[in-house]
Design a protein around this motif. Structure first.
Motif, mmCIF file in Angstrom:
data_model
loop_
_atom_site.group_PDB
_atom_site.id
_atom_site.type_symbol
_atom_site.label_atom_id
_atom_site.label_comp_id
_atom_site.label_asym_id
_atom_site.label_seq_id
_atom_site.Cartn_x
_atom_site.Cartn_y
_atom_site.Cartn_z
ATOM 1 N N PRO A 271 -26.451 -7.015 -8.791
ATOM 2 C CA PRO A 271 -25.650 -8.094 -9.387
ATOM 3 C C PRO A 271 -24.785 -8.834 -8.376
ATOM 4 O O PRO A 271 -24.448 -10.001 -8.585
ATOM 5 C CB PRO A 271 -24.797 -7.371 -10.426
ATOM 6 C CG PRO A 271 -24.877 -5.913 -10.091
ATOM 7 C CD PRO A 271 -26.186 -5.705 -9.423
ATOM 8 N N GLU A 272 -24.453 -8.183 -7.249
ATOM 9 C CA GLU A 272 -23.654 -8.880 -6.240
ATOM 10 C C GLU A 272 -24.464 -10.006 -5.593
ATOM 11 O O GLU A 272 -23.911 -11.043 -5.204
ATOM 12 C CB GLU A 272 -23.140 -7.897 -5.182
ATOM 13 C CG GLU A 272 -24.132 -7.433 -4.127
ATOM 14 C CD GLU A 272 -25.183 -6.425 -4.638
ATOM 15 O OE1 GLU A 272 -26.105 -6.104 -3.880
ATOM 16 O OE2 GLU A 272 -25.035 -5.970 -5.803
ATOM 17 N N GLN A 273 -25.777 -9.830 -5.480
ATOM 18 C CA GLN A 273 -26.629 -10.883 -4.943
ATOM 19 C C GLN A 273 -26.762 -12.023 -5.948
ATOM 20 O O GLN A 273 -26.762 -13.202 -5.576
ATOM 21 C CB GLN A 273 -28.015 -10.321 -4.600
ATOM 22 C CG GLN A 273 -28.013 -9.278 -3.492
ATOM 23 C CD GLN A 273 -27.857 -9.893 -2.113
ATOM 24 O OE1 GLN A 273 -28.564 -10.823 -1.738
ATOM 25 N NE2 GLN A 273 -26.908 -9.378 -1.335
ATOM 26 N N PHE A 274 -26.879 -11.674 -7.216
ATOM 27 C CA PHE A 274 -26.926 -12.677 -8.281
ATOM 28 C C PHE A 274 -25.652 -13.521 -8.247
ATOM 29 O O PHE A 274 -25.700 -14.758 -8.283
ATOM 30 C CB PHE A 274 -27.073 -11.985 -9.638
ATOM 31 C CG PHE A 274 -27.178 -12.926 -10.809
ATOM 32 C CD1 PHE A 274 -28.414 -13.396 -11.238
ATOM 33 C CD2 PHE A 274 -26.047 -13.342 -11.497
ATOM 34 C CE1 PHE A 274 -28.521 -14.260 -12.327
ATOM 35 C CE2 PHE A 274 -26.131 -14.208 -12.574
ATOM 36 C CZ PHE A 274 -27.378 -14.661 -12.993
ATOM 37 N N ALA A 275 -24.492 -12.854 -8.156
ATOM 38 C CA ALA A 275 -23.208 -13.560 -8.147
ATOM 39 C C ALA A 275 -23.069 -14.450 -6.909
ATOM 40 O O ALA A 275 -22.553 -15.568 -6.977
ATOM 41 C CB ALA A 275 -22.067 -12.544 -8.205
ATOM 42 N N LYS A 276 -23.559 -13.954 -5.773
ATOM 43 C CA LYS A 276 -23.471 -14.723 -4.535
ATOM 44 C C LYS A 276 -24.288 -16.010 -4.636
ATOM 45 O O LYS A 276 -23.829 -17.089 -4.245
ATOM 46 C CB LYS A 276 -23.976 -13.866 -3.367
ATOM 47 C CG LYS A 276 -23.800 -14.494 -1.998
ATOM 48 C CD LYS A 276 -24.332 -13.575 -0.896
ATOM 49 C CE LYS A 276 -23.478 -12.308 -0.769
ATOM 50 N NZ LYS A 276 -23.915 -11.477 0.393
ATOM 51 N N ALA A 277 -25.493 -15.903 -5.191
ATOM 52 C CA ALA A 277 -26.334 -17.092 -5.349
ATOM 53 C C ALA A 277 -25.743 -18.051 -6.369
ATOM 54 O O ALA A 277 -25.783 -19.270 -6.196
ATOM 55 C CB ALA A 277 -27.745 -16.670 -5.774
ATOM 56 N N GLN A 278 -25.190 -17.494 -7.427
ATOM 57 C CA GLN A 278 -24.605 -18.333 -8.478
ATOM 58 C C GLN A 278 -23.396 -19.104 -7.955
ATOM 59 O O GLN A 278 -23.161 -20.253 -8.347
ATOM 60 C CB GLN A 278 -24.202 -17.448 -9.661
ATOM 61 C CG GLN A 278 -24.026 -18.199 -10.957
ATOM 62 C CD GLN A 278 -23.920 -17.244 -12.132
ATOM 63 O OE1 GLN A 278 -23.063 -16.357 -12.144
ATOM 64 N NE2 GLN A 278 -24.790 -17.417 -13.113
ATOM 65 N N ALA A 279 -22.669 -18.498 -7.046
ATOM 66 C CA ALA A 279 -21.482 -19.146 -6.493
ATOM 67 C C ALA A 279 -21.826 -20.212 -5.456
ATOM 68 O O ALA A 279 -21.004 -21.078 -5.161
ATOM 69 C CB ALA A 279 -20.572 -18.095 -5.853
ATOM 70 N N ASP A 280 -23.040 -20.159 -4.918
ATOM 71 C CA ASP A 280 -23.430 -21.108 -3.878
ATOM 72 C C ASP A 280 -24.918 -21.427 -4.030
ATOM 73 O O ASP A 280 -25.769 -20.741 -3.469
ATOM 74 C CB ASP A 280 -23.147 -20.507 -2.496
ATOM 75 C CG ASP A 280 -23.469 -21.471 -1.360
ATOM 76 O OD1 ASP A 280 -23.884 -22.614 -1.645
ATOM 77 O OD2 ASP A 280 -23.309 -21.074 -0.184
ATOM 78 N N LEU A 281 -25.227 -22.476 -4.776
ATOM 79 C CA LEU A 281 -26.624 -22.821 -5.046
ATOM 80 C C LEU A 281 -27.374 -23.288 -3.801
ATOM 81 O O LEU A 281 -28.606 -23.374 -3.824
ATOM 82 C CB LEU A 281 -26.714 -23.891 -6.135
ATOM 83 C CG LEU A 281 -26.292 -23.455 -7.542
ATOM 84 C CD1 LEU A 281 -26.457 -24.610 -8.526
ATOM 85 C CD2 LEU A 281 -27.111 -22.250 -8.012
ATOM 86 N N SER A 282 -26.644 -23.552 -2.724
ATOM 87 C CA SER A 282 -27.340 -23.924 -1.486
ATOM 88 C C SER A 282 -28.134 -22.742 -0.926
ATOM 89 O O SER A 282 -28.992 -22.912 -0.048
ATOM 90 C CB SER A 282 -26.348 -24.423 -0.434
ATOM 91 O OG SER A 282 -25.532 -23.365 0.043
ATOM 92 N N ILE A 374 -36.589 -24.718 -8.095
ATOM 93 C CA ILE A 374 -36.111 -25.265 -9.366
ATOM 94 C C ILE A 374 -35.878 -24.150 -10.374
ATOM 95 O O ILE A 374 -34.874 -24.157 -11.102
ATOM 96 C CB ILE A 374 -37.132 -26.290 -9.912
ATOM 97 C CG1 ILE A 374 -37.206 -27.508 -8.977
ATOM 98 C CG2 ILE A 374 -36.757 -26.732 -11.321
ATOM 99 C CD1 ILE A 374 -38.344 -28.447 -9.311
ATOM 100 N N PHE A 375 -36.782 -23.180 -10.401
ATOM 101 C CA PHE A 375 -36.635 -22.075 -11.354
ATOM 102 C C PHE A 375 -35.302 -21.358 -11.148
ATOM 103 O O PHE A 375 -34.552 -21.113 -12.108
ATOM 104 C CB PHE A 375 -37.788 -21.077 -11.209
ATOM 105 C CG PHE A 375 -37.679 -19.898 -12.143
ATOM 106 C CD1 PHE A 375 -38.219 -19.959 -13.417
ATOM 107 C CD2 PHE A 375 -37.014 -18.738 -11.758
ATOM 108 C CE1 PHE A 375 -38.100 -18.889 -14.291
ATOM 109 C CE2 PHE A 375 -36.885 -17.664 -12.622
ATOM 110 C CZ PHE A 375 -37.439 -17.741 -13.894
ATOM 111 N N PHE A 376 -34.989 -21.013 -9.903
ATOM 112 C CA PHE A 376 -33.759 -20.249 -9.673
ATOM 113 C C PHE A 376 -32.509 -21.111 -9.776
ATOM 114 O O PHE A 376 -31.443 -20.612 -10.164
ATOM 115 C CB PHE A 376 -33.854 -19.498 -8.336
ATOM 116 C CG PHE A 376 -34.777 -18.308 -8.429
ATOM 117 C CD1 PHE A 376 -34.398 -17.186 -9.153
ATOM 118 C CD2 PHE A 376 -36.028 -18.333 -7.855
ATOM 119 C CE1 PHE A 376 -35.250 -16.105 -9.283
ATOM 120 C CE2 PHE A 376 -36.889 -17.260 -7.982
ATOM 121 C CZ PHE A 376 -36.505 -16.133 -8.702
ATOM 122 N N GLU A 377 -32.601 -22.379 -9.469
ATOM 123 C CA GLU A 377 -31.467 -23.268 -9.733
ATOM 124 C C GLU A 377 -31.140 -23.270 -11.228
ATOM 125 O O GLU A 377 -29.965 -23.137 -11.615
ATOM 126 C CB GLU A 377 -31.778 -24.686 -9.263
ATOM 127 C CG GLU A 377 -31.719 -24.878 -7.763
ATOM 128 C CD GLU A 377 -32.180 -26.257 -7.327
ATOM 129 O OE1 GLU A 377 -32.045 -26.558 -6.126
ATOM 130 O OE2 GLU A 377 -32.673 -27.021 -8.176
#
Length: 416
Positions: A271-282, A374-377
């Protein structure tokens, strides 16, 4: 397969059976591949029926096998399900053809699939993915792996020129080709499943071509484009169009669903990786590359040695079958630091070879990368959390690493 390794301390490579399907459904091939890279970078196995093959597991050796058609030919077959029987479509089917003919056909098709060409489809693909994800947001159980099998058809069906009424059937048939021993897709024996699916897919494209010739004109689809492809001054025959159309259908439908499921599973477990990606879509493009490396959905490809070849500290004899294990190469510690760690900030994730390497590098890679981005965005912006709602089930295949079931529960993200 399990995507994280065991200890490997008790593995006897002399007794390892890389054709044991249980190794991929409930076992741990990564533990075995780790040992093979260290102790037997060229591994030889003889099957009970007398067929034999050599395996390479190191990144550099895999790239050499896939990259040099003068040493390793594709024209006798490229998938392990055909081991020991030369491909009757060799020299015609795009995936079973060497340069220069392969280069000429690929260049003509690939002009429609460059990164610049597929960029114009972004809005259409995003709309399709939004529709795909909507049912997952109601708080109920959503089987991502099962539903994702249809995702490439939803995205590429209109591009290929395939009507929606045919998507389900074609997805089932392509799954039968790549996992003929999986009970979800098997019809009779493995050989019967392969024969049925191959025949039905080639027949589908053949009939499609006949209808298009009668209709006349152009519809702008990729399959329609095949009808105008020339090799030198000669148009492709209807048989070649049917075989290449079959190859494109397989490529479009096979790997993306399993990359999606494998990457989402990795994010759920971390979940920490999920949160990291969610916080920075770049980070999403790199997340997609790491997901490709991690999942390695096209687990391997096969080639045949043209002459005796020294590689991996040993020799593959002329006409010997060699399996290049992409799933192992993408975890090679000489290339990727802490390779069994899923890290969306990995600096060299794009060095992954999930799309293959060399002349047969996946022709649809730009479209697959666009679809994954696009899917993960959309996933990260739409859902605040994703949890498992049951035990994942892995595909029974030694060619495609994937899942048949990944039940999840997703909660819509709260808007401020």
């Amino acid at each position: 397969m399990r995507l994280t390794p065991g200890t490997g301390s008790d593995i006897d490579l002399g007794r390892v059976d890389l054709f044991d399907l249980s190794l991929y459904t409930s076992g741990d091939p990564h533990a075995i591949w780790d040992v093979m890279r260290r102790k037997a970078p060229l591994h030889h196995q003889v099957l009970p029926d007398g067929r034999e093959f050599w395996s390479v597991t190191r990144y550099d050796d895999v790239c050499r096998v896939l990259g040099d058609h003068r040493e390793f030919t594709s024209e006798r077959g490229t998938v392990v399900t055909h081991l020991g029987v030369d491909d009757v479509a060799g020299g015609k089917l795009l995936t079973s053809t060497d340069p220069p003919r392969h280069t000429a056909v690929r260049r003509a098709i690939g002009s429609r699939l460059t990164a610049r060409a597929v960029a114009s489809w972004e809005d259409r693909i995003r709309q399709a993915i939004v529709r795909f994800l909507e049912p997952a947001g109601d708080g109920g159980t959503f089987d991502l792996a099962e539903q994702a099998l249809l995702l490439p058809a939803i995205v590429t069906g209109p591009i290929l020129g395939i009507p929606e009424r045919d998507w389900d059937e074609l997805v089932q048939l392509t799954a039968m080709v790549t996992a003929p021993s999986d009970p979800h897709f098997q019809h009779g024996s493995e050989a019967a499943t392969l024969a049925i699916s191959h025949h039905e897919l080639v027949t589908y494209v053949t009939e499609w071509v006949k209808r298009r010739r009668v209709a006349g004109g152009e519809d702008g689809s990729l399959l329609d484009h095949l009808m105008s492809v020339r090799v030198g001054d000669t148009l492709l025959t209807d048989e070649e169009i049917a075989l290449d159309g079959y190859s494109i259908l397989l490529g479009a439908n096979v790997t993306t669903p399993h990359t999606v499921a494998g990457t989402v599973h990795a994010l759920i477990e971390r979940p920490e990786q999920f949160a990291k990606a969610q916080a920075d879509l770049s980070l999403v493009p790199n997340l997609a590359e790491e997901g490709l490396r991690w999942s390695s959905a096209a687990c391997n490809f096969m080639r045949y040695a043209v002459d005796d070849v020294r590689i991996g500290g040993g020799t593959i004899p002329a006409r010997g079958a060699v399996v290049a294990w992409i799933g192992s190469a993408n975890r090679d510690e000489s290339q990727f630091t802490d390779p069994h760690t899923f890290d969306i900030t990995r600096g060299n994730a794009k060095r992954q070879i999930a799309f293959g390497f060399g002349p047969h590098f996946c022709i649809g890679a730009p479209l697959a990368r666009l679809t994954l981005r696009i899917f993960f965005e959309e996933l990260l912006q739409r859902f605040g959390s994703i949890d498992l709602a049951g035990e994942p089930q892995h595909l029974r295949s030694y060619f495609i690493a994937g899942m048949t079931h990944l039940p999840i529960v997703a909660q819509n993200r709260k808007t401020p």
